[in-house]
Design an enzyme around this catalytic site. Structure first.
Site, PDB file in Angstrom:
ATOM      1  N   ASN A   2      34.795  51.354  35.144  1.00 39.52           N
ATOM      2  CA  ASN A   2      35.076  49.915  35.190  1.00 39.52           C
ATOM      3  C   ASN A   2      35.901  49.694  36.463  1.00 39.52           C
ATOM      4  O   ASN A   2      37.096  49.952  36.490  1.00 39.52           O
ATOM      5  CB  ASN A   2      35.860  49.529  33.934  1.00 39.52           C
ATOM      6  CG  ASN A   2      36.195  48.051  33.887  1.00 39.52           C
ATOM      7  OD1 ASN A   2      35.969  47.314  34.845  1.00 39.52           O
ATOM      8  ND2 ASN A   2      36.761  47.629  32.765  1.00 39.52           N
ATOM      9  N   ARG A  10      30.531  48.784  34.339  1.00 36.66           N
ATOM     10  CA  ARG A  10      30.719  47.363  34.097  1.00 36.66           C
ATOM     11  C   ARG A  10      30.363  46.626  35.389  1.00 36.66           C
ATOM     12  O   ARG A  10      30.899  46.935  36.455  1.00 36.66           O
ATOM     13  CB  ARG A  10      32.172  47.091  33.763  1.00 36.66           C
ATOM     14  CG  ARG A  10      32.421  45.639  33.537  1.00 36.66           C
ATOM     15  CD  ARG A  10      33.868  45.417  33.297  1.00 36.66           C
ATOM     16  NE  ARG A  10      34.075  44.067  32.842  1.00 36.66           N
ATOM     17  CZ  ARG A  10      35.243  43.621  32.446  1.00 36.66           C
ATOM     18  NH1 ARG A  10      36.279  44.416  32.427  1.00 36.66           N
ATOM     19  NH2 ARG A  10      35.374  42.383  32.059  1.00 36.66           N
ATOM     20  N   HIS A  68      33.235  37.844  30.580  1.00 34.98           N
ATOM     21  CA  HIS A  68      33.867  38.579  29.473  1.00 34.98           C
ATOM     22  C   HIS A  68      32.853  38.896  28.353  1.00 34.98           C
ATOM     23  O   HIS A  68      33.227  39.090  27.209  1.00 34.98           O
ATOM     24  CB  HIS A  68      35.057  37.792  28.864  1.00 34.98           C
ATOM     25  CG  HIS A  68      36.236  37.696  29.784  1.00 34.98           C
ATOM     26  ND1 HIS A  68      36.968  36.543  29.921  1.00 34.98           N
ATOM     27  CD2 HIS A  68      36.804  38.609  30.593  1.00 34.98           C
ATOM     28  CE1 HIS A  68      37.943  36.749  30.798  1.00 34.98           C
ATOM     29  NE2 HIS A  68      37.868  37.999  31.221  1.00 34.98           N
ATOM     30  N   ARG A 107      44.542  32.417  38.283  1.00 33.70           N
ATOM     31  CA  ARG A 107      43.409  31.505  38.531  1.00 33.70           C
ATOM     32  C   ARG A 107      43.664  30.160  37.862  1.00 33.70           C
ATOM     33  O   ARG A 107      44.257  30.095  36.783  1.00 33.70           O
ATOM     34  CB  ARG A 107      42.117  32.108  37.966  1.00 33.70           C
ATOM     35  CG  ARG A 107      41.567  33.217  38.817  1.00 33.70           C
ATOM     36  CD  ARG A 107      40.357  33.871  38.161  1.00 33.70           C
ATOM     37  NE  ARG A 107      40.646  35.224  37.733  1.00 33.70           N
ATOM     38  CZ  ARG A 107      39.889  35.938  36.906  1.00 33.70           C
ATOM     39  NH1 ARG A 107      38.794  35.420  36.390  1.00 33.70           N
ATOM     40  NH2 ARG A 107      40.233  37.168  36.572  1.00 33.70           N
ATOM     41  N   GLU A 110      35.780  47.012  25.684  1.00 30.44           N
ATOM     42  CA  GLU A 110      34.618  46.836  26.563  1.00 30.44           C
ATOM     43  C   GLU A 110      33.997  48.184  26.931  1.00 30.44           C
ATOM     44  O   GLU A 110      32.781  48.308  27.037  1.00 30.44           O
ATOM     45  CB  GLU A 110      35.049  46.078  27.830  1.00 30.44           C
ATOM     46  CG  GLU A 110      35.358  44.620  27.530  1.00 30.44           C
ATOM     47  CD  GLU A 110      36.440  44.028  28.405  1.00 30.44           C
ATOM     48  OE1 GLU A 110      37.531  44.647  28.523  1.00 30.44           O
ATOM     49  OE2 GLU A 110      36.228  42.956  28.973  1.00 30.44           O
TER      50      GLU A 110
END
Ligand code: ADP
Length: 401
Positions: free
Chosen positions: A9, A92, A180, A240, A378
């Site tokens: 990842n 990922r 996500h 963000r 994940e």
């Protein structure tokens, strides 16, 4: 010899890795770790089931980079092979565009397609592709599988994915992709173990980490989410901005004479919790701060979650369960308490003791809306996809097909 799957990842400044047994129902990691600070002061840590097995630090400014980090991980795995045989690497990848609605085995054509998506995720996609290219060079014999953050959202109705822009623009792939997805897919996969009726019904999952978004899931499928064309939309995040009026971008261009690079930096790196508080992007720091601006940043964060919860519930025509996950969602009882309080109109009633204890169920027995804390995973999702995509293994560990 045990066959294993390696999951990578890769972000802009770190690469996380996990090693899973490739056979049977994939569950716990055998080994995991990360290299952080790839372009500053790199630091490698690896942990197995017994605890930390190695830590390596590089000098400030040594710039290990993505290649150096992958090579270090490869050397480490070789040295700690312990009768393990690597059969596949799962990655990922943030953007699968319109064409990749599920994981895919990497080929040169796939890499070319994924490179075309770089303009849609310029801050993430190149970092995700670099390890794929490096592994292809170092170990061309190993099967690689790309797993996408956008793929889970491809089940959304067209109205949820479309922008009200002219066809000449939308035809170029300007649509709501949602992100996500690997986290939401994992939660959807385990939700039946917690709340079978909600899993068959309507759930909002709030993935609240550095990046934060929410997803409406009906019977295991994504039907709406807060992130759109890029991972800037929706909730305010660590740095963000989340949802803003696009007219602000025109104002920044025309009136403040900012260029695209400066605006990108403002919206991705200097806004959100950090920009509003002027203190930190880290929710732990904000919760411990007595600055009024830090409090306001938290107010804005939970207010936007409440608004999005209403919007996603409308998209599902009701809601049966709310799930918190990721760094803030899993660990901050204070943020969960505020979100559940704001969701009282939807039937949410908090079990304060269960919330303090971290769940899993944090709504009280009389609450019409069940509320859960479920840790995301994940990496496990990527390992499962990798196993399924390469289709099992022959004796001796060679991938089939
Ligand atoms: P990423 O999106 O980078 O994967 P994580 O899901 O690990 O991030 O979430 C990281 C964020 O979680 C941190 O920025 C921090 O604000 C928040 N966090 C972690 N632990 C706590 C805690 N105990 N209380 C509040 N926030 C926390």
């Amino acid at each position: 010899m045990a066959d294993v799957i390696l999951v990578l990842n890769a972000g802009s400044s770190s690469i996380k890795f996990s090693v899973f047994d490739a056979h049977g129902a994939i569950s716990d990691r055998l080994l995991y770790g990360q290299v952080e600070g790839l372009y500053t002061a790199a630091r490698f840590t690896a942990t197995d089931r017994a605890g930390t097995v190695e830590t390596t630090e590089w000098a400030q400014g040594a710039e290990l980079g993505h290649r150096g980090a992958i090579e270090h991980i490869a050397e480490f795995l070789k040295a700690h092979r312990e009768e393990r045989h690597l059969v596949a690497v799962g990655h990922r990848v943030v953007h699968g565009g319109e064409s990749f609605a599920g994981p895919v085995q990497v080929t040169p054509e796939v890499i070319r397609e994924l490179e075309k998506l770089v303009p849609l995720a310029p801050l993430h996609q190149p970092h995700n592709l670099t390890p794929i290219q490096i592994v292809s060079q170092l170990r061309p014999d190993i099967a690689q599988v790309a797993c996408f953050d956008t793929a889970f959202h491809r089940t959304q109705p067209e109205t949820a994915q479309a922008y009200a822009l002219p066809a000449s623009i939308t035809a170029r792939g300007v649509r709501r992709y949602g992100f996500h997805g690997l986290s939401y897919e994992y939660i959807a996969s385990v939700l039946p173990n917690f709340d079978a009726s909600a899993a068959a019904g309507r759930t909002v999952v709030a993935h609240l980490g550095n990046g934060a978004s929410m997803c409406a899931i009906v019977a295991g499928k994504s039907i709406a989410s807060t992130m759109g064309f890029t991972a800037l939309d929706g909730l305010p995040m660590g740095t963000r901005c989340g949802n803003i009026d696009p007219g602000i971008v025109l104002y920044l261009l025309d009136e403040l004479k900012m260029n695209a690079r400066a605006i990108g930096d403002l919206l991705y790196r200097q806004s959100g919790l950090l920009g509003v508080s002027g203190v930190s992007s880290d929710m732990r720091v904000l919760l411990a701060s007595d600055s009024a601006d830090a409090r306001f940043a938290i107010d804005l964060f939970t207010y936007r979650i409440a608004r999005e919860l209403g919007s996603l519930s409308a998209a599902m025509e009701g809601i049966d369960a709310l799930v918190f996950t990721a760094g803030i969602g899993e660990r901050s009882s204070a943020i969960r308490e505020r979100v559940v309080r704001d969701a009282a109109w939807l039937g949410a009633k908090l079990d304060a003791a269960a919330n303090e204890a971290g769940g899993p169920r944090i709504s009280d027995a009389s609450s019409p809306l069940s509320v859960w804390v479920i840790p995301t995973n994940e990496e496990l999702m990527i390992a499962r996809h990798t196993q399924a995509t390469i289709g099992g293994f022959r004796a001796g560990g060679t991938p089939r097909g």
